[in-house]
Design a protein around this motif. Structure first.
Motif, short mmCIF file in Angstrom:
data_model
loop_
_atom_site.label_atom_id
_atom_site.label_comp_id
_atom_site.label_asym_id
_atom_site.label_seq_id
_atom_site.Cartn_x
_atom_site.Cartn_y
_atom_site.Cartn_z
N LYS A 155 -37.49 -2.01 2.87
CA LYS A 155 -38.45 -0.94 3.12
C LYS A 155 -37.93 0.32 2.47
O LYS A 155 -36.73 0.57 2.45
N GLY A 156 -38.83 1.10 1.95
CA GLY A 156 -38.44 2.36 1.36
C GLY A 156 -39.65 3.24 1.13
O GLY A 156 -40.78 2.88 1.47
N THR A 157 -39.40 4.39 0.53
CA THR A 157 -40.46 5.35 0.28
C THR A 157 -40.43 5.75 -1.19
O THR A 157 -39.40 6.18 -1.70
N LEU A 158 -41.57 5.57 -1.85
CA LEU A 158 -41.74 6.06 -3.22
C LEU A 158 -42.17 7.52 -3.14
O LEU A 158 -42.95 7.90 -2.25
N VAL A 159 -41.68 8.34 -4.06
CA VAL A 159 -42.01 9.77 -4.05
C VAL A 159 -42.67 10.13 -5.38
O VAL A 159 -42.11 9.86 -6.44
N PHE A 160 -43.84 10.74 -5.29
CA PHE A 160 -44.60 11.17 -6.47
C PHE A 160 -44.76 12.67 -6.43
O PHE A 160 -45.12 13.24 -5.39
N ASP A 161 -44.51 13.34 -7.55
CA ASP A 161 -44.72 14.78 -7.69
C ASP A 161 -46.10 14.95 -8.33
O ASP A 161 -46.32 14.57 -9.48
N VAL A 162 -47.05 15.50 -7.56
CA VAL A 162 -48.44 15.61 -8.01
C VAL A 162 -48.88 17.07 -7.92
O VAL A 162 -48.25 17.87 -7.22
N PRO A 163 -49.97 17.45 -8.60
CA PRO A 163 -50.49 18.82 -8.44
C PRO A 163 -50.76 19.11 -6.95
O PRO A 163 -51.11 18.21 -6.18
N ALA A 164 -50.62 20.36 -6.58
CA ALA A 164 -50.62 20.76 -5.16
C ALA A 164 -51.83 20.29 -4.37
O ALA A 164 -51.70 19.95 -3.20
N THR A 165 -53.00 20.26 -4.94
CA THR A 165 -54.20 19.91 -4.17
C THR A 165 -54.57 18.43 -4.30
O THR A 165 -55.63 18.02 -3.84
N THR A 166 -53.71 17.64 -4.92
CA THR A 166 -54.03 16.24 -5.20
C THR A 166 -53.80 15.36 -3.98
O THR A 166 -52.83 15.52 -3.26
N SER A 167 -54.72 14.41 -3.80
CA SER A 167 -54.48 13.33 -2.84
C SER A 167 -54.63 12.03 -3.62
O SER A 167 -55.43 11.93 -4.54
N LEU A 168 -53.83 11.07 -3.26
CA LEU A 168 -53.83 9.79 -3.96
C LEU A 168 -54.94 8.89 -3.44
O LEU A 168 -55.24 8.89 -2.25
N VAL A 169 -55.52 8.10 -4.35
CA VAL A 169 -56.51 7.11 -3.93
C VAL A 169 -55.98 5.69 -4.09
O VAL A 169 -56.46 4.78 -3.43
N SER A 170 -54.99 5.51 -4.98
CA SER A 170 -54.42 4.17 -5.15
C SER A 170 -53.02 4.25 -5.74
O SER A 170 -52.64 5.26 -6.33
N VAL A 171 -52.28 3.18 -5.54
CA VAL A 171 -51.00 2.98 -6.21
C VAL A 171 -51.05 1.61 -6.87
O VAL A 171 -51.76 0.72 -6.41
N VAL A 172 -50.34 1.48 -7.99
CA VAL A 172 -50.22 0.19 -8.65
C VAL A 172 -48.73 -0.14 -8.65
O VAL A 172 -47.93 0.57 -9.23
N LEU A 173 -48.41 -1.21 -7.94
CA LEU A 173 -47.02 -1.60 -7.77
C LEU A 173 -46.71 -2.79 -8.66
O LEU A 173 -47.51 -3.72 -8.77
N HIS A 174 -45.54 -2.74 -9.28
CA HIS A 174 -45.16 -3.72 -10.30
C HIS A 174 -43.85 -4.41 -9.95
O HIS A 174 -42.91 -3.76 -9.50
N GLU A 175 -43.79 -5.70 -10.25
CA GLU A 175 -42.53 -6.43 -10.16
C GLU A 175 -41.57 -5.91 -11.23
O GLU A 175 -40.38 -5.75 -10.99
N SER A 176 -42.10 -5.65 -12.42
CA SER A 176 -41.32 -5.08 -13.52
C SER A 176 -42.25 -4.18 -14.32
O SER A 176 -43.45 -4.17 -14.11
N PHE A 177 -41.67 -3.43 -15.27
CA PHE A 177 -42.50 -2.49 -16.02
C PHE A 177 -43.59 -3.19 -16.82
O PHE A 177 -44.60 -2.60 -17.14
N SER A 178 -43.41 -4.47 -17.14
CA SER A 178 -44.39 -5.16 -17.97
C SER A 178 -45.29 -6.12 -17.19
O SER A 178 -46.12 -6.80 -17.78
N SER A 179 -45.14 -6.17 -15.87
CA SER A 179 -46.01 -7.07 -15.09
C SER A 179 -47.38 -6.42 -14.92
O SER A 179 -47.52 -5.21 -15.06
#
Length: 187
Positions: A155-179
């Protein structure tokens, strides 16, 4: 007293030694080219297409990409800083934290690379992770860069630096950079 005659000084120019920098630069170019060939051609997952899977899951639903099974349990945006009593990191905008469970569903140990993970806002803007901030957020979690043995999970936490008013709608998680990646709706 007569001074002894001195031998004439030979003023023939000494040829300059050739510079070693072209050789050093050439060796570096060859090493970088070799690393590129290995990374993009010879690795086991080099033939995997680099497209994102459009189907996926939602919060608290397990989705697969390659040998990994991902479950996103929470997303928190709008954090003005992360850190500890000694270091206070501030984003360019604000931080979004994504809590994720990563399970290795394969038969061989694998590494989870947090830099391969992406987040998206409603306009489709893509955001990468902030590894420096992740170090401070994941002090009690197994490091994402540690090897995950078959059948085990972290378990862990991914951290994203986004513009101040941004809210996320999705994440795309990868086994590797090319998956292909597994898209998870987070809103």
């Amino acid at each position: 007293m007569t001074q002894p005659a001195q031998a004439p000084i030979d003023e023939t120019p000494v040829p300059a030694r050739p510079s070693r920098w072209p050789w050093v630069a050439g060796v570096l170019v060859v090493l970088l080219a070799g690393a590129g060939v290995y990374w993009f051609v010879l690795r086991d997952d080099a033939g995997v297409p680099q497209t994102v899977t459009t189907s996926g899951g939602q919060l608290n639903q397990a989705v697969e990409d390659g040998e990994f099974v991902f479950t996103v349990s929470a997303v928190r945006c709008g954090l003005p800083r992360v850190g500890d009593e000694f270091v206070d990191l501030e984003p360019q905008g604000s931080y979004c934290l994504v809590d994720v469970l990563v399970k290795n569903g394969g038969t061989t140990p694998e590494y989870f690379d947090s830099t391969s993970q992406k987040a998206y806002d409603a306009a489709g803007a893509e955001f990468g992770t902030d590894m420096q901030a992740e170090v401070f957020v994941n002090t009690d979690a197994q490091n994402f860069l540690d090897q995950i043995n078959p059948g085990r999970q972290v378990k862990g936490t991914l951290v994203f630096d986004v513009p101040a008013t941004t809210s996320l709608v999705s994440v795309v998680l990868h086994e590797s950079f090319s998956s292909p990646g597994a898209r998870i709706a987070v809103r």
